[in-house]
Design an enzyme around this catalytic site. Structure first.
Site, short mmCIF file in Angstrom:
data_model
loop_
_atom_site.label_atom_id
_atom_site.label_comp_id
_atom_site.label_asym_id
_atom_site.label_seq_id
_atom_site.Cartn_x
_atom_site.Cartn_y
_atom_site.Cartn_z
N SER A 83 3.93 10.21 0.85
CA SER A 83 4.48 9.22 -0.06
C SER A 83 5.27 9.95 -1.13
O SER A 83 4.89 11.03 -1.56
CB SER A 83 3.34 8.42 -0.70
OG SER A 83 3.75 7.86 -1.92
N LYS A 115 -1.14 10.94 0.03
CA LYS A 115 -0.93 10.11 1.21
C LYS A 115 -0.48 10.88 2.45
O LYS A 115 0.29 11.83 2.36
CB LYS A 115 0.13 9.04 0.90
CG LYS A 115 -0.31 7.95 -0.04
CD LYS A 115 -1.49 7.12 0.46
CE LYS A 115 -1.09 6.12 1.51
NZ LYS A 115 -0.19 5.08 1.00
N GLU A 154 3.20 3.09 13.07
CA GLU A 154 3.70 1.86 12.44
C GLU A 154 5.07 1.51 13.00
O GLU A 154 5.39 0.33 13.22
CB GLU A 154 3.77 2.04 10.93
CG GLU A 154 2.40 2.13 10.29
CD GLU A 154 2.47 2.51 8.82
OE1 GLU A 154 1.91 1.78 8.01
OE2 GLU A 154 3.07 3.53 8.48
N HIS A 158 -13.47 -9.14 17.60
CA HIS A 158 -13.31 -9.78 16.28
C HIS A 158 -13.29 -8.75 15.16
O HIS A 158 -13.70 -9.04 14.04
CB HIS A 158 -14.44 -10.79 16.00
CG HIS A 158 -14.66 -11.77 17.11
ND1 HIS A 158 -14.06 -13.01 17.14
CD2 HIS A 158 -15.40 -11.68 18.24
CE1 HIS A 158 -14.44 -13.65 18.24
NE2 HIS A 158 -15.24 -12.86 18.93
#
Ligand code: ARG
Length: 470
Positions: A290, A296, A303, A162
């Site tokens: 970025s 970043k 991804e 969870h």
């Protein structure tokens, strides 16, 4: 489209007075994607030519000329010198027409064969190749993950259910869970290759042929044979043989499951890589910055792996939708069966490579992992087990520990720092040894049964997997 419309119907134009329109040619061509089958198509044609000679349908000389011509074409294709022509529809017609220009006997090659059994044969050869390739690439990724696991056997992290801290595991145990998933994928591609190992050649368009062909001979030539006995294996019904697209589904399914596994692995890594977790550091080579935020470092490789799984699932759905309403046997819709499987194959290959290269470079952050795993609540279940070993029924033990958790929360004291009196008040069977439960090393050492994260188990599992994927 260099060739005129007439060439386009060279193989079937007898009953037509007009050729297909330019638009129809553009609409119906498949050579732009099925040229990927060239090697297999040529293998199939060589076997066909040899079988036709073996049965006396064509002469040995004609067969030899065809085989030699095909081998010349194959060389050209491999060298990138073959002129593919979209007006010739597909890979089969392109190769046959080129061959016929060189070798007059090639006009006999298509004897007792249809493009329907031809393309079914090509695809079965493709699936055997693609499954072997996929298994190999997945095996490569597994080998890298085993190294990563081996190098991080001493790192303990919380395991989650969870998305809540559950119980401690070693980083190696978590990585070995990924290995289990990927090993099933490799096995699944193995099953798919086994299912592909059946020759449909000789099924013709739908109902075979009146000519005295030898299906077992061409199956043997193509390696559609029992790996143990060497006996040729052929399809049992000519209609099913040209209509069946189960393998497309099975292969796309194997790809989609592999993609789903990659996606879940990627998600683990993405979470571990957040500043909030910071369990791992990802390699510069597989992350991006970025254009706006200078600080970043984004986990794009992972991804994308997660994103590609959507595409792999979509490809499987495409094939299901394509096949489900088709009457037997071949319908031209089936030409659309190839782009999804070719795409899935290409995507899983590159994904497996990216996973390997990333896993080679992932570094665990020992401090952050130690900090997270030092949460004593991760061993709350171990405390319940401690009470169980002293004769307390598990349900009661669970309740006692729940009360202690609530108490530690109320007092803002870590559970393992509560006074003995709090514990004794809830359970008269405890003595001061209850606190030893919170020794992580001891906790891991007590998990040495099969499949558990105990250090000896992990060592044995890594060794066992290394033997399988040597
Ligand atoms: N390019 C076709 C396909 O992939 C080959 C089979 C064509 N058969 C036919 N009857 N038109 O489906």
């Amino acid at each position: 489209m260099k060739n005129g419309k007439k060439d386009a119907q060279a193989s079937w134009g007898g009953r037509f007075s007009k050729g297909p329109s330019e638009l129809m040619l553009r609409f119906s061509e498949s050579v732009s994607f099925d040229r990927l089958l060239a090697e297999f198509d040529i293998q199939g044609s060589v076997a066909q030519a040899k079988m036709l000679a073996h049965t006396g349908i064509i002469s040995k000389r004609e067969s030899a000329q065809i085989v030699a011509g095909l081998s010349k074409i194959l060389k050209k294709i491999r060298a990138g010198e073959f002129a593919w022509d979209e007006s010739l529809e597909d890979v089969h017609m392109n190769i046959e027409q080129a061959l016929t220009r060189d070798v007059p006997a090639a006009a006999k090659l298509h004897t007792a064969r249809s493009r329907n059994d031809q393309v079914a044969t090509d695809m079965r050869l493709f699936f055997k190749f693609a499954c072997a390739e996929a298994s190999e690439k997945i095996g490569g990724a597994i080998r890298v993950l085993l190294k990563l696991a081996d190098g991080n056997r001493h790192i303990l992290i919380p395991g989650y259910t969870h998305m809540q801290r559950a119980q401690p595991v070693s980083a190696a145990h978590h990585i070995l869970a990924w290995v289990e998933m990927l090993a099933r994928d490799a096995e699944r591609f193995g099953f798919c290759a086994e299912a592909a190992n059946v020759s449909p050649l000789g099924s013709g368009a739908i109902a075979g042929t009146t000519l005295p062909i030898d299906r077992l001979y061409s199956a043997s030539e193509l390696g559609f044979t029992d790996p143990e006995t060497g006996d040729p294996i052929v399809t049992g019904n000519s209609m099913d043989a040209v209509a069946d697209r189960d393998l497309f589904l099975e292969f796309a399914f194997a790809c989609a499951v592999f993609g789903t596994h990659l996606s879940r692995i990627a998600e683990d890594v993405i979470i571990w890589n957040t500043s909030e977790f910071a369990f791992v550091k990802l390699p510069d080579e597989f992350t991006t910055g970025s254009s706006l935020m200078p600080q970043k470092k984004n986990p794009d490789a992972f991804e994308l792996m997660r994103g590609k799984s959507a595409r792999l699932i979509g490809n499987l759905s495409s094939i299901f939708a394509l096949v489900k309403g088709l009457p037997l046997t071949y319908n031209r819709d089936l030409q659309e069966d190839k782009p999804p499987v070719f795409d899935s194959f290409a995507q899983i290959c590159v994904c497996a490579e990216v996973l390997s290269e990333c896993a080679r470079r992932i570094e665990f952050n020992p401090d952050k992992c130690a900090e997270a795993v030092s949460d004593p609540l991760l061993l709350a279940t171990d405390l319940a087990d401690y009470f169980v070993m002293r004769g307390v029924p598990f349900r009661e033990a669970h309740h006692i520990v729940g009360r202690l958790v609530a108490l530690s929360e109320k007092k803002s004291v870590p559970i393992n720092e509560l006074p003995d009196s709090d514990v004794f008040a809830l359970c008269d069977r405890a003595d001061s040894s209850w606190r030893e439960v919170f020794d992580l090393k001891r906790a891991m050492g007590m998990r040495e049964k099969i499949g558990m994260p105990g250090p000896k188990q992990i060592e044995a599992q890594i060794a066992a997997w290394r033997e399988i994927f040597a």
